[in-house]
Design an enzyme around this catalytic site. Structure first.
Site, PDB file in Angstrom:
ATOM      1  CD  GLU A   4      -3.364   0.541   1.885  1.00  0.00           C
ATOM      2  OE1 GLU A   4      -4.406   1.211   1.714  1.00  0.00           O
ATOM      3  OE2 GLU A   4      -3.219  -0.255   2.830  1.00  0.00           O
ATOM      4  CE1 TYR A  17      -3.428  -3.998   0.921  1.00  0.00           C
ATOM      5  CE2 TYR A  17      -3.434  -2.669  -1.081  1.00  0.00           C
ATOM      6  CZ  TYR A  17      -3.924  -2.930   0.176  1.00  0.00           C
ATOM      7  OH  TYR A  17      -4.916  -2.147   0.707  1.00  0.00           O
ATOM      8  CG  ASP A  35      -2.825  -6.202   4.174  1.00  0.00           C
ATOM      9  OD1 ASP A  35      -3.512  -7.162   4.589  1.00  0.00           O
ATOM     10  OD2 ASP A  35      -3.247  -5.035   4.116  1.00  0.00           O
ATOM     11  CG  ASN A  64      -6.749  -6.983   2.994  1.00  0.00           C
ATOM     12  OD1 ASN A  64      -7.052  -6.368   4.013  1.00  0.00           O
ATOM     13  ND2 ASN A  64      -6.305  -6.388   1.905  1.00  0.00           N
ATOM     14  CG  ASP A 114      -3.925   1.287   8.748  1.00  0.00           C
ATOM     15  OD1 ASP A 114      -2.848   1.198   8.117  1.00  0.00           O
ATOM     16  OD2 ASP A 114      -5.041   1.173   8.200  1.00  0.00           O
TER      17      ASP A 114
END
Length: 271
Positions: free
Chosen positions: A41, A123, A164, A166, A261
């Site tokens: 990201e 990602y 990530d 997710n 985050d």
């Protein structure tokens, strides 16, 4: 002779912003001191930052859409070859190909080949609210799994993949599993695909070393003081080929590092 490597992965949620924060991205990179540092990201287009990490080679993958997605890898060793998300697309068939094609234009993969292993930064597409993008996510997961397996078969080298993903794999991997059941990142569909990835010959390094550790998270919402209250999710991973799983020496979550985050996750392995 085996060599010890330290790897790190971090979803920075906007690299330009992290470069300006205190500690800055450069400070964090120095702290991590990794042989390979993978980012997700980045939200960059080519030429938007002039970033030098002394002693590191750089590989970038940019989304066609501005300010969105993107990955990057910084490695002390120069890679022998590099592949991007179009290589994942090559593993999608039929109707899935159109769905994976959409995600493949979003700068989601940097795959680097080294003498002893493949290092793949990913990602993974978010399924989005009410699972609006679950069809893209399912097609991507299938193609990505096939892509990783293909790398190992093609080159006879183990694969380390990070990033990530997710998805929180099991209830232990998020603070509030009951209220999030069926939501993006904790749907049965996404968890099932993660099971399929592990079953295809990959090991979740952190959970293997810490099978019963609760409260270990890598992402927290910016809302409701989630990080202060440690109401988080573990969605950032280092997975390794089962063939080298017993060579993992350490896998950690650096929740002491701020700036995004997400926090970085790390891996130490002998290869």
């Amino acid at each position: 002779m085996l060599k010890t490597y330290t790897f790190a992965s971090w979803n920075v949620n906007g690299l330009r912003a992290v470069l300006k924060k205190d500690p800055s991205f450069l400070d964090v990179a120095d702290d991590l001191n990794a042989d390979i540092l993978a980012l997700q990201e980045t939200k960059l287009q080519e030429g938007q930052v002039d970033l030098e990490l002394p002693g590191y080679h750089q590989v970038w993958s940019y989304a066609e859409r501005k300010g969105y997605s993107g990955t990057a890898v910084f490695s002390r060793e120069e890679p022998r070859s590099v592949r991007h998300a179009d290589a994942v697309l090559a593993h999608a068939d039929g109707e899935d190909a159109a769905l994976v094609d959409e995600a493949s234009r979003e700068g989601r993969v940097c795959a680097l080949e080294f003498d002893r292993f493949w290092f793949v930064d990913v990602y993974t597409p978010n399924a989005q609210d009410k699972l609006a993008r679950i069809d893209v996510r399912m097609a991507w997961d299938d193609a990505y799994r096939s892509f990783l397996s293909g790398l190992e078969k093609e080159t006879q080298k183990p694969v380390i993949t990070c990033g990530d993903f997710n998805v929180a794999h099991n209830e232990i991997d998020l603070k509030n599993p009951r209220s999030n059941r069926g939501n993006a990142g904790f749907s049965d569909e996404e968890r099932g695909k993660f099971n399929e990835l592990l079953d295809a010959g990959f090991t979740d390094t952190f959970r293997t070393l810490n099978p019963d550790l609760e409260g270990a998270y890598s992402w927290w919402s910016y809302r409701f003081n989630a990080r202060k209250n440690n109401a988080g999710w573990r969605i950032d991973y280092f997975l390794v080929s089962d063939s080298v799983a017993d060579q993992v020496k350490d896998a950690s979550i650096r929740s002491d590092i701020f700036g995004s985050d997400h926090c970085p996750v790390t891996l130490t392995i002998e290869l």
